[in-house]
Design a protein around this motif. Structure first.
Motif, PDB file in Angstrom:
ATOM      1  N   PRO A  59       0.828  -1.212   0.000  1.00  0.00           N
ATOM      2  CA  PRO A  59       0.000   0.000   0.000  1.00  0.00           C
ATOM      3  C   PRO A  59       0.860   1.260   0.000  1.00  0.00           C
ATOM      4  N   VAL A  60       0.378   2.275  -0.723  1.00  0.00           N
ATOM      5  CA  VAL A  60       1.033   3.585  -0.778  1.00  0.00           C
ATOM      6  C   VAL A  60       0.030   4.594  -0.235  1.00  0.00           C
ATOM      7  N   ILE A  61       0.381   5.265   0.850  1.00  0.00           N
ATOM      8  CA  ILE A  61      -0.508   6.220   1.492  1.00  0.00           C
ATOM      9  C   ILE A  61       0.063   7.614   1.287  1.00  0.00           C
ATOM     10  N   LYS A  62      -0.774   8.517   0.742  1.00  0.00           N
ATOM     11  CA  LYS A  62      -0.370   9.904   0.535  1.00  0.00           C
ATOM     12  C   LYS A  62      -1.366  10.804   1.255  1.00  0.00           C
ATOM     13  N   GLU A  63      -0.853  11.855   1.896  1.00  0.00           N
ATOM     14  CA  GLU A  63      -1.711  12.836   2.538  1.00  0.00           C
ATOM     15  C   GLU A  63      -1.973  13.966   1.551  1.00  0.00           C
ATOM     16  N   TYR A  64      -3.144  14.601   1.647  1.00  0.00           N
ATOM     17  CA  TYR A  64      -3.429  15.782   0.849  1.00  0.00           C
ATOM     18  C   TYR A  64      -4.349  16.697   1.635  1.00  0.00           C
ATOM     19  N   GLY A  65      -4.412  17.936   1.223  1.00  0.00           N
ATOM     20  CA  GLY A  65      -5.318  18.881   1.860  1.00  0.00           C
ATOM     21  C   GLY A  65      -4.667  20.220   2.117  1.00  0.00           C
ATOM     22  N   ASN A  66      -5.462  21.160   2.635  1.00  0.00           N
ATOM     23  CA  ASN A  66      -4.944  22.494   2.909  1.00  0.00           C
ATOM     24  C   ASN A  66      -4.819  22.778   4.403  1.00  0.00           C
ATOM     25  N   VAL A  67      -4.994  21.786   5.242  1.00  0.00           N
ATOM     26  CA  VAL A  67      -4.739  21.912   6.673  1.00  0.00           C
ATOM     27  C   VAL A  67      -3.920  20.710   7.121  1.00  0.00           C
ATOM     28  N   GLN A  68      -3.173  20.924   8.165  1.00  0.00           N
ATOM     29  CA  GLN A  68      -2.417  19.835   8.767  1.00  0.00           C
ATOM     30  C   GLN A  68      -3.178  19.364  10.003  1.00  0.00           C
ATOM     31  N   PRO A  69      -3.071  18.093  10.369  1.00  0.00           N
ATOM     32  CA  PRO A  69      -3.754  17.627  11.569  1.00  0.00           C
ATOM     33  C   PRO A  69      -3.329  18.447  12.789  1.00  0.00           C
ATOM     34  N   GLY A  70      -4.306  18.935  13.540  1.00  0.00           N
ATOM     35  CA  GLY A  70      -4.028  19.681  14.756  1.00  0.00           C
ATOM     36  C   GLY A  70      -3.677  21.140  14.538  1.00  0.00           C
ATOM     37  N   LEU A  71      -3.638  21.596  13.282  1.00  0.00           N
ATOM     38  CA  LEU A  71      -3.291  22.986  13.004  1.00  0.00           C
ATOM     39  C   LEU A  71      -4.420  23.667  12.249  1.00  0.00           C
ATOM     40  N   LEU A  72      -4.428  24.991  12.274  1.00  0.00           N
ATOM     41  CA  LEU A  72      -5.359  25.734  11.451  1.00  0.00           C
ATOM     42  C   LEU A  72      -4.838  25.760  10.023  1.00  0.00           C
ATOM     43  N   GLN A  73      -5.641  26.268   9.140  1.00  0.00           N
ATOM     44  CA  GLN A  73      -5.307  26.328   7.725  1.00  0.00           C
ATOM     45  C   GLN A  73      -3.966  27.010   7.512  1.00  0.00           C
ATOM     46  N   LYS A  74      -3.137  26.446   6.615  1.00  0.00           N
ATOM     47  CA  LYS A  74      -1.829  27.009   6.323  1.00  0.00           C
ATOM     48  C   LYS A  74      -1.947  28.280   5.502  1.00  0.00           C
ATOM     49  N   SER A  75      -2.802  28.287   4.505  1.00  0.00           N
ATOM     50  CA  SER A  75      -2.942  29.453   3.647  1.00  0.00           C
ATOM     51  C   SER A  75      -4.243  29.340   2.869  1.00  0.00           C
ATOM     52  N   GLU A  76      -4.495  30.365   2.049  1.00  0.00           N
ATOM     53  CA  GLU A  76      -5.674  30.331   1.200  1.00  0.00           C
ATOM     54  C   GLU A  76      -5.461  29.435  -0.009  1.00  0.00           C
ATOM     55  N   THR A  77      -4.229  29.008  -0.235  1.00  0.00           N
ATOM     56  CA  THR A  77      -3.894  28.157  -1.371  1.00  0.00           C
ATOM     57  C   THR A  77      -4.235  26.714  -1.049  1.00  0.00           C
ATOM     58  N   ARG A  78      -4.895  26.070  -1.971  1.00  0.00           N
ATOM     59  CA  ARG A  78      -5.266  24.667  -1.797  1.00  0.00           C
ATOM     60  C   ARG A  78      -4.237  23.776  -2.474  1.00  0.00           C
ATOM     61  N   GLU A  79      -4.077  22.597  -1.933  1.00  0.00           N
ATOM     62  CA  GLU A  79      -3.239  21.592  -2.579  1.00  0.00           C
ATOM     63  C   GLU A  79      -4.174  20.669  -3.347  1.00  0.00           C
ATOM     64  N   PRO A  80      -4.036  20.626  -4.673  1.00  0.00           N
ATOM     65  CA  PRO A  80      -4.940  19.766  -5.442  1.00  0.00           C
ATOM     66  C   PRO A  80      -4.647  18.295  -5.197  1.00  0.00           C
ATOM     67  N   PHE A  81      -5.670  17.464  -5.386  1.00  0.00           N
ATOM     68  CA  PHE A  81      -5.468  16.021  -5.316  1.00  0.00           C
ATOM     69  C   PHE A  81      -4.702  15.629  -6.578  1.00  0.00           C
ATOM     70  N   VAL A  82      -3.569  14.946  -6.414  1.00  0.00           N
ATOM     71  CA  VAL A  82      -2.687  14.615  -7.537  1.00  0.00           C
ATOM     72  C   VAL A  82      -2.418  13.116  -7.532  1.00  0.00           C
ATOM     73  N   ASP A  83      -2.418  12.543  -8.726  1.00  0.00           N
ATOM     74  CA  ASP A  83      -2.057  11.142  -8.892  1.00  0.00           C
ATOM     75  C   ASP A  83      -0.984  11.055  -9.970  1.00  0.00           C
ATOM     76  N   VAL A  84       0.053  10.272  -9.728  1.00  0.00           N
ATOM     77  CA  VAL A  84       1.124  10.065 -10.701  1.00  0.00           C
ATOM     78  C   VAL A  84       1.002   8.645 -11.216  1.00  0.00           C
ATOM     79  N   ILE A  85       0.867   8.527 -12.541  1.00  0.00           N
ATOM     80  CA  ILE A  85       0.663   7.220 -13.172  1.00  0.00           C
ATOM     81  C   ILE A  85       1.834   6.940 -14.108  1.00  0.00           C
TER      82      ILE A  85
END
Length: 171
Positions: A59-85
């Motif tokens: 299994p390959v586990i990747k995190e994504y999102g615009n907040v980190q666990p336990g923290l408030l939002q990092k910025s107004e910029t979103r990290e898109p969901f990305v897949d590499v094939i």
């Protein structure tokens, strides 16, 4: 009745507990944010995991999102969901990114070394991510298309350099 090895269940349970750990404090964080009178919020907030099976069957586990666990939002910029094939049969590497709400002219793609920087901005929609490339690719072959919120960036794979061997005479 199946005879499953207890260690297999322990391994799954450990993986599941590890994945759930960041979500345990989200309710408290949300309540703290919304109960304050002087809080300015930006949204949406999202955080998640992508679970796929790698070529080696693990299994390959990747995190994504615009907040980190336990923290408030990092910025107004979103990290898109990305897949590499990687398609070894067609000799192509494809990066697929979900970036709804922007237009082709809003997207900036830069290939820098062994990474691809993806940026897009249109009014309140802002995306940024840096995608590492582990395979050797032909940078001159890169082509990108964008349709219905989906960006595809394609590279031709380069042949791996084969080590040059040499015979050594024993004296």
């Amino acid at each position: 009745m199946h005879n499953y090895d207890i260690n297999e269940w322990d391994e799954f349970d450990h993986l599941f507990q590890k994945m759930m750990r960041p979500f345990k404090g989200l309710d408290k964080m949300w309540n703290d944010m919304t109960s304050s009178e002087n809080v300015q919020t930006f949204g949406p907030y999202y955080y998640g995991y992508s679970l796929t099976v790698g070529p080696d069957g693990k299994p390959v586990i990747k995190e994504y999102g615009n907040v980190q666990p336990g923290l408030l939002q990092k910025s107004e910029t979103r990290e898109p969901f990305v897949d590499v094939i990687v398609d070894n049969k067609e000799k192509i590497l494809k990066i697929v990114a979900e970036m709804p709400g922007v237009e082709k002219k809003d997207i900036k793609i830069e290939v820098v070394g062994r990474a691809v920087n993806l940026d897009a901005e249109n009014n309140d929609k802002k995306y940024h991510t840096k995608v590492p490339i582990k395979q050797k690719v032909d940078e001159d072959s890169v082509k990108a298309t964008y349709s219905n919120g989906i960006l595809e960036v394609k590279f031709k794979l380069k042949e791996e350099d084969r080590p040059q061997g040499r015979t050594v005479q024993v004296e």
